[in-house]
Write an enzyme that holds these catalytic residues in place. Structure first.
Site, short mmCIF file in Angstrom:
data_model
loop_
_atom_site.label_atom_id
_atom_site.label_comp_id
_atom_site.label_asym_id
_atom_site.label_seq_id
_atom_site.Cartn_x
_atom_site.Cartn_y
_atom_site.Cartn_z
N ASP A 12 0.82 -1.21 0.00
CA ASP A 12 0.00 0.00 0.00
C ASP A 12 0.86 1.27 0.00
O ASP A 12 0.67 2.16 0.85
CB ASP A 12 -0.93 0.01 1.24
CG ASP A 12 -1.80 -1.23 1.33
OD1 ASP A 12 -2.32 -1.66 0.29
OD2 ASP A 12 -1.95 -1.76 2.45
N GLU A 176 -11.29 0.80 -3.70
CA GLU A 176 -10.52 1.24 -2.53
C GLU A 176 -9.30 2.03 -2.99
O GLU A 176 -9.10 2.25 -4.18
CB GLU A 176 -10.10 0.04 -1.68
CG GLU A 176 -9.23 -0.96 -2.42
CD GLU A 176 -9.04 -2.28 -1.69
OE1 GLU A 176 -9.75 -2.56 -0.72
OE2 GLU A 176 -8.17 -3.06 -2.12
C1 6LW Z 1 -5.68 -1.80 1.88
C2 6LW Z 1 -6.37 -1.83 0.60
C3 6LW Z 1 -5.62 -2.89 -0.02
O1 6LW Z 1 -6.16 -0.97 2.87
O2 6LW Z 1 -5.42 -3.84 0.91
O3 6LW Z 1 -4.47 -3.73 -1.80
C4 6LW Z 1 -5.81 -3.27 2.14
N1 6LW Z 1 -5.15 -2.85 -1.19
O4 6LW Z 1 -6.36 -0.71 -0.16
C5 6LW Z 1 -4.93 -3.76 3.18
O5 6LW Z 1 -3.60 -3.45 2.83
#
Ligand code: 6LW
Length: 488
Positions: A12, A176
């Site tokens: 991240d 996300e």
């Molecule tokens: C993070 C999300 C993700 O918050 O995994 O790969 C989660 N992306 O954006 C945990 O790292």
């Protein structure tokens, strides 16, 4: 792009630039100190300079579940003379996202300001031309599912207006990791979708106004490795940065997959770099732009002086239970209540070996590779014997044992990649554990490394390797990590 810019469990990534200096932070889950901060002047070679959370008073990781708890994705930004880092401790998520600030990214960072009431993860901060801060995040709040945004008082963590959903992504799972950039008069919104596994990708939308409406790029996803033969998979979760000369680049996470189908990754999600071009106002990923030099990962530590920044511990600060010994080395005090204490570093290479010299005159303990609470292996000096074990969720398997001779013992672990064969059900690597007793190196067992992979264990973290006291006080006088295939 064939090599990570920051190998090992550093997922991240988030990046910002101030002048000719780049700063990068990553998530860290249940490990303390949390949120490592790196510095670079060329985007290729990174040096860790601190942690955003290095005091237990800033962060409670005691209740974080292993592999999935603790600190999720941060965003690091510089605004008006101050560095801002916002992240989420999902294990205390009711308290809200956490904002820490500093005028020096090496620290010290402030105590956190909590921003409750914005349920979800992956908070982003950006400032508009009027200086108004906006919080954008991956929202789970009922009625507000998707990428949500709110005008925000970053000093108090409170809303300055109603929150609204600005984009839901292209329809894949888990929209996300939102980040916003103002480029040529348009707000560019990048997110990750598809989940952080093989379907992971990066998509983009844009708008003339920060609060939308956002138009999705016809060419989405702009970056994915899904269904490709690349050994580098799960690409996603990117953050863009502009160089001093006006080009753009992106840091992102990916995993290195090895072994028989479905493939296993063992060192967690790592940080990679790509170039960014612009076409018709949209970002275009050039993943082969940079020649990434190999990262120096080998080290040897005799524990003179303060603990190096590379050392981490699940759930607690190691400073609470370690102390430098007057005669050299580090004393590790076991938890009298039987809890886990581990002083560890991230495994950073496909093949590597570790050796540790320990003195077990006043206690027991040994070397451990840990993926999570249930998935680990160890070679442990007990009172009378040295025992190698593998722990799976189903139970602990003994791999081998030998008698202990004396107090000062060298323990070793090595990780090697097996030859791939057409019909061989090979795992990603083979882990072997042993000890040097009475001048003789004895192998105490080996096993298929898939059992310490994320595909088997689940979760978001990667392997760490270190020293764990199991009773009394174990002294470690030296610890070395060497990349590459160990000689036998
Ligand atoms: C993070 C999300 C993700 O918050 O995994 O790969 C989660 N992306 O954006 C945990 O790292």
């Amino acid at each position: 792009m064939s090599a990570p810019i920051i190998p090992g469990f550093f997922p991240d990534p988030t990046v910002c630039r101030v002048g000719t200096d780049y700063y990068l932070a990553t998530s860290s889950f249940e490990y303390f100190p949390a949120v490592p901060i790196f510095h670079s002047t060329d985007l290729l070679t990174w040096t860790q300079i601190g942690h955003a959370f290095d005091r237990e008073s800033q962060l409670d990781l005691q209740s974080s579940g292993s592999g999935v708890g603790g600190i999720y994705a941060p965003t690091l930004r510089y605004h008006d003379g101050t560095y801002f880092l916002i992240t989420t401790n999902v294990s205390t998520a009711d308290q809200g996202h956490m904002i820490v600030t500093s005028t020096d990214p090496a620290g010290p960072w402030s105590d956190p300001v909590f921003a409750p009431g914005f349920d979800g993860i992956d908070p982003d901060l950006t400032w508009d031309a009027d200086g108004m801060c906006h919080l954008t995040w991956s929202s789970y709040a009922p009625g507000l599912e998707g990428i949500a945004q709110v005008p925000f008082d970053v000093r108090t963590g409170t809303a300055l207006g109603p929150a609204r959903v600005i984009w839901k992504g292209t329809g894949l799972a888990w929209p996300e990791s939102p980040h916003l950039y103002l480029v040529d008069g348009r707000w560019i919104l990048t997110i990750a979708e598809g989940g952080t596994e093989r379907g992971h990708c990066i998509t983009v939308a844009r708008s003339r106004n920060i609060d939308g409406p956002y138009e999705s790029a016809a060419q989405n996803p702009i970056f994915t490795h899904r269904s490709t033969p690349s050994p580098i998979q799960n690409v996603g979760h990117g953050d863009l940065v502009q160089t001093p000369t006006g080009e753009w680049a992106m840091v992102y996470l990916a995993v290195r997959v090895a072994g028989i189908t479905p493939g296993f990754h063992v060192n967690g999600r790592e940080t990679f770099l790509a170039g960014i071009d612009w076409a018709d106002g949209w970002p275009v990923v050039d993943e082969h732009r940079y020649e990434v030099p190999p990262t120096e990962t080998g080290f040897s530590d005799e524990f003179a002086g303060a603990l190096d920044l590379r050392w981490i511990s699940p759930g607690s600060a190691a400073s609470g239970w370690t102390e430098p010994s007057a005669s050299g080395g580090l004393d590790l005090h076991a938890d009298p209540t039987g809890g886990t204490r581990l002083l560890a570093v991230r495994a950073r290479d496909p093949e590597w070996s570790v050796s540790a010299d320990v003195d077990a005159a006043r206690g027991t303990g040994g070397l451990v590779i840990r993926l999570d609470d249930d998935h680990w292996c160890s070679v442990e000096v007990g009172r009378a014997e040295i025992v190698a074990r593998l722990s799976l969720r189903a139970g602990v398997i003994e791999l081998g044992r030998t008698s202990r001779v004396g107090d000062e013992i060298s323990l070793w672990l090595r990780v090697t990649v097996p030859e791939a064969g057409h019909n061989a059900p090979v795992g990603p690597d083979v882990i072997e554990l042993g000890a040097i007793t009475a001048g003789e190196s004895a192998s105490l067992g080996s096993f298929d490394g898939r059992y310490l992979s994320t595909e088997v264990a689940g979760g978001f973290t990667g392997r760490v390797v270190g020293v764990a006291p199991s009773s009394g006080t174990l002294r470690v006088s030296s610890f070395s990590y060497r990349p590459g295939r160990a000689g036998s």
